[in-house]
Design a protein around this motif. Structure first.
Motif, mmCIF file in Angstrom:
data_model
loop_
_atom_site.group_PDB
_atom_site.id
_atom_site.type_symbol
_atom_site.label_atom_id
_atom_site.label_comp_id
_atom_site.label_asym_id
_atom_site.label_seq_id
_atom_site.Cartn_x
_atom_site.Cartn_y
_atom_site.Cartn_z
ATOM 1 N N THR A 96 0.835 -1.193 0.000
ATOM 2 C CA THR A 96 0.000 0.000 0.000
ATOM 3 C C THR A 96 0.874 1.248 0.000
ATOM 4 O OG1 THR A 96 -0.101 0.191 2.408
ATOM 5 C CG2 THR A 96 -1.751 -1.219 1.335
ATOM 6 N N VAL A 97 0.259 2.377 -0.247
ATOM 7 C CA VAL A 97 0.997 3.644 -0.238
ATOM 8 C C VAL A 97 1.616 3.880 1.137
ATOM 9 C CG1 VAL A 97 0.750 6.154 -0.407
ATOM 10 C CG2 VAL A 97 -0.386 4.671 -2.074
ATOM 11 N N ARG A 98 0.868 3.627 2.203
ATOM 12 C CA ARG A 98 1.410 3.835 3.551
ATOM 13 C C ARG A 98 2.625 2.946 3.811
ATOM 14 N NH1 ARG A 98 -0.872 6.203 7.738
ATOM 15 N NH2 ARG A 98 -2.986 5.990 6.877
ATOM 16 N N GLN A 99 2.525 1.683 3.408
ATOM 17 C CA GLN A 99 3.655 0.769 3.607
ATOM 18 C C GLN A 99 4.878 1.223 2.818
ATOM 19 O OE1 GLN A 99 1.528 -2.743 2.351
ATOM 20 N NE2 GLN A 99 1.283 -3.514 4.450
ATOM 21 N N LEU A 100 4.651 1.710 1.590
ATOM 22 C CA LEU A 100 5.762 2.206 0.778
ATOM 23 C C LEU A 100 6.418 3.397 1.443
ATOM 24 C CD1 LEU A 100 7.290 2.129 -1.998
ATOM 25 C CD2 LEU A 100 5.631 3.847 -2.774
ATOM 26 N N VAL A 101 5.620 4.336 1.901
ATOM 27 C CA VAL A 101 6.172 5.557 2.493
ATOM 28 C C VAL A 101 6.921 5.244 3.784
ATOM 29 C CG1 VAL A 101 5.579 7.821 3.447
ATOM 30 C CG2 VAL A 101 4.433 6.999 1.380
ATOM 31 N N LEU A 102 6.414 4.289 4.561
ATOM 32 C CA LEU A 102 7.106 3.916 5.803
ATOM 33 C C LEU A 102 8.483 3.311 5.540
ATOM 34 C CD1 LEU A 102 4.168 2.524 7.972
ATOM 35 C CD2 LEU A 102 5.668 4.457 8.545
ATOM 36 N N LEU A 103 8.710 2.769 4.341
ATOM 37 C CA LEU A 103 10.048 2.275 4.004
ATOM 38 C C LEU A 103 11.071 3.407 4.050
ATOM 39 C CD1 LEU A 103 9.265 -0.142 1.009
ATOM 40 C CD2 LEU A 103 9.829 -0.762 3.370
ATOM 41 N N GLY A 104 10.613 4.636 3.823
ATOM 42 C CA GLY A 104 11.513 5.775 3.891
ATOM 43 C C GLY A 104 12.035 6.061 5.287
ATOM 44 N N ARG A 105 11.430 5.463 6.301
ATOM 45 C CA ARG A 105 11.897 5.671 7.678
ATOM 46 C C ARG A 105 13.054 4.750 8.045
ATOM 47 N NH1 ARG A 105 11.953 9.816 9.294
ATOM 48 N NH2 ARG A 105 12.022 9.130 11.459
ATOM 49 N N TYR A 106 13.404 3.831 7.159
ATOM 50 C CA TYR A 106 14.461 2.847 7.460
ATOM 51 C C TYR A 106 15.767 3.487 7.930
ATOM 52 C CZ TYR A 106 18.203 -0.506 6.616
ATOM 53 O OH TYR A 106 19.311 -1.284 6.755
ATOM 54 N N PRO A 107 16.253 4.578 7.306
ATOM 55 C CA PRO A 107 17.539 5.139 7.759
ATOM 56 C C PRO A 107 17.510 5.668 9.193
ATOM 57 C CG PRO A 107 16.969 5.953 5.576
ATOM 58 C CD PRO A 107 15.754 5.266 6.111
ATOM 59 N N HIS A 108 16.325 5.849 9.755
ATOM 60 C CA HIS A 108 16.215 6.403 11.099
ATOM 61 C C HIS A 108 15.900 5.333 12.149
ATOM 62 C CE1 HIS A 108 16.184 10.520 9.445
ATOM 63 N NE2 HIS A 108 15.500 9.981 8.458
ATOM 64 N N GLN A 109 15.937 4.066 11.734
ATOM 65 C CA GLN A 109 15.600 2.978 12.648
ATOM 66 C C GLN A 109 16.794 2.054 12.833
ATOM 67 O OE1 GLN A 109 12.372 1.221 10.506
ATOM 68 N NE2 GLN A 109 10.855 2.702 11.218
ATOM 69 N N ASN A 110 16.858 1.394 13.990
ATOM 70 C CA ASN A 110 17.825 0.332 14.198
ATOM 71 C C ASN A 110 17.283 -0.964 13.604
ATOM 72 O OD1 ASN A 110 19.722 1.911 15.729
ATOM 73 N ND2 ASN A 110 18.269 1.835 17.441
ATOM 74 N N TRP A 111 18.145 -1.942 13.415
ATOM 75 C CA TRP A 111 17.742 -3.151 12.699
ATOM 76 C C TRP A 111 16.644 -3.922 13.426
ATOM 77 C CZ3 TRP A 111 18.194 -7.879 15.087
ATOM 78 C CH2 TRP A 111 19.067 -7.962 16.171
ATOM 79 N N TRP A 112 16.548 -3.740 14.749
ATOM 80 C CA TRP A 112 15.538 -4.491 15.499
ATOM 81 C C TRP A 112 14.210 -3.728 15.628
ATOM 82 C CZ3 TRP A 112 19.869 -2.240 17.707
ATOM 83 C CH2 TRP A 112 19.644 -1.174 18.566
ATOM 84 N N GLN A 113 14.173 -2.506 15.097
ATOM 85 C CA GLN A 113 12.981 -1.692 15.273
ATOM 86 C C GLN A 113 11.948 -1.929 14.175
ATOM 87 O OE1 GLN A 113 14.859 2.276 15.478
ATOM 88 N NE2 GLN A 113 13.767 2.546 17.403
ATOM 89 N N THR A 114 10.696 -1.736 14.541
ATOM 90 C CA THR A 114 9.622 -1.616 13.561
ATOM 91 C C THR A 114 9.112 -0.177 13.628
ATOM 92 O OG1 THR A 114 7.993 -2.360 15.199
ATOM 93 C CG2 THR A 114 8.950 -4.033 13.734
ATOM 94 N N SER A 115 8.264 0.182 12.710
ATOM 95 C CA SER A 115 7.782 1.555 12.664
ATOM 96 C C SER A 115 6.989 1.892 13.923
ATOM 97 C CB SER A 115 6.900 1.757 11.428
ATOM 98 O OG SER A 115 7.652 1.544 10.258
#
Length: 266
Positions: A96-115
């Motif tokens: 979905t559009v929301r899921q796609l946009v949330l991928l942009g938050r990856y650089p601000h998360q640690n590997w164990w984090q979810t949104s």
């Protein structure tokens, strides 16, 4: 938000062992500008953008962000400052559009984090700015071409990057969707001061939307400056081998190119 400058220092770029596509190139992208890379097919526009995005490693020379070589920077640190939209991106199936946009938050998360809540708020703000919030729960593939491009732009906005690199973002879009995407980019630049570098084939749209144009030929810079400085009949004849009239666009007061014919070699 900080506003870094992006620079190429004596840059050479090549694919595998091939002859360099870009060679001996020196260029500074000033913060807060919209810069259009223009020139004939194969002149090195997209290659230069890949070098700026650290997708393509320099054969020699360097790309620097605020004076620091990109190749020495941490990958996530680069992703927080540079957002890249390649040609014709393809969303994973069922996203979905929301899921796609949330991928942009990856650089601000640690590997164990979810949104988390903050990521969702930032993604919602990015979708609102890109005018796709109403499509948040729709599949990306169900949107029109212009809407899909805005969704991808929302994704790189969610990265909260201060520099956006876009490779032919309006190719294959009709006239209305081209204006839709370019108007959005101009709005982001004007309201948030985001630095935008984009590859465009349409000289007239480049002159309309960009404050600075970089005209390339054979992997080198043929001219750089304002649209008035770059869109001259002599420069376009030398780069494209096309004779043209240069008029003033009655809407924007920017230069407007009308091709006449191809200049055949003597």
């Amino acid at each position: 938000m900080t506003f870094p400058h992006l620079a190429a220092i004596d840059l050479a770029l090549a694919y595998n062992s091939e002859h360099p596509v870009v060679e001996g190139l020196n260029l500074v992208i000033q913060p807060g500008t919209i810069t259009a890379l223009v020139g004939p097919n194969g002149c090195g526009k997209s290659t230069l953008l890949r070098g700026f995005a650290r997708i393509l490693k320099p054969r020699s020379g360097s790309v620097e962000l605020s004076g620091e070589p990109l190749e020495t920077m941490d990958t996530l640190a680069v992703a927080r400052k540079l957002g890249i939209l390649p040609q014709r991106p393809v969303a994973p199936e069922g996203v979905t559009v929301r899921q796609l946009v949330l991928l942009g938050r990856y650089p601000h998360q640690n590997w164990w984090q979810t949104s988390g809540t903050e990521d969702v708020h930032i993604a919602d703000a990015a979708m609102r700015n890109a005018e796709v919030l109403e499509f948040a729960d729709r599949l990306v593939v169900s949107l029109s071409g212009g809407q899909q491009q805005r969704a991808w732009i929302a994704m790189i906005l969610a990265q909260q990057s201060s520099v956006l690199l876009l490779d032919e973002p309006i190719t294959f879009l009709d006239m209305a969707h081209q204006l839709e995407v370019l108007d959005l980019l101009r709005k982001l630049n004007a309201e948030a001061g985001i630095t935008i570098v984009l590859v465009l084939h349409d000289l007239n749209l480049a002159a309309r939307y960009a404050g600075k144009m970089i005209l390339m030929k054979d992997g080198r810079i043929a001219a750089t400056g304002s649209p008035e400085e770059v869109m001259t009949k002599d420069l376009l004849l030398g780069v494209f081998s096309v004779r043209c009239h240069i008029l003033q666009d009655p809407v924007t007061n920017r230069p407007f190119c009308i091709p006449i014919d191809i200049a055949l070699p003597d």
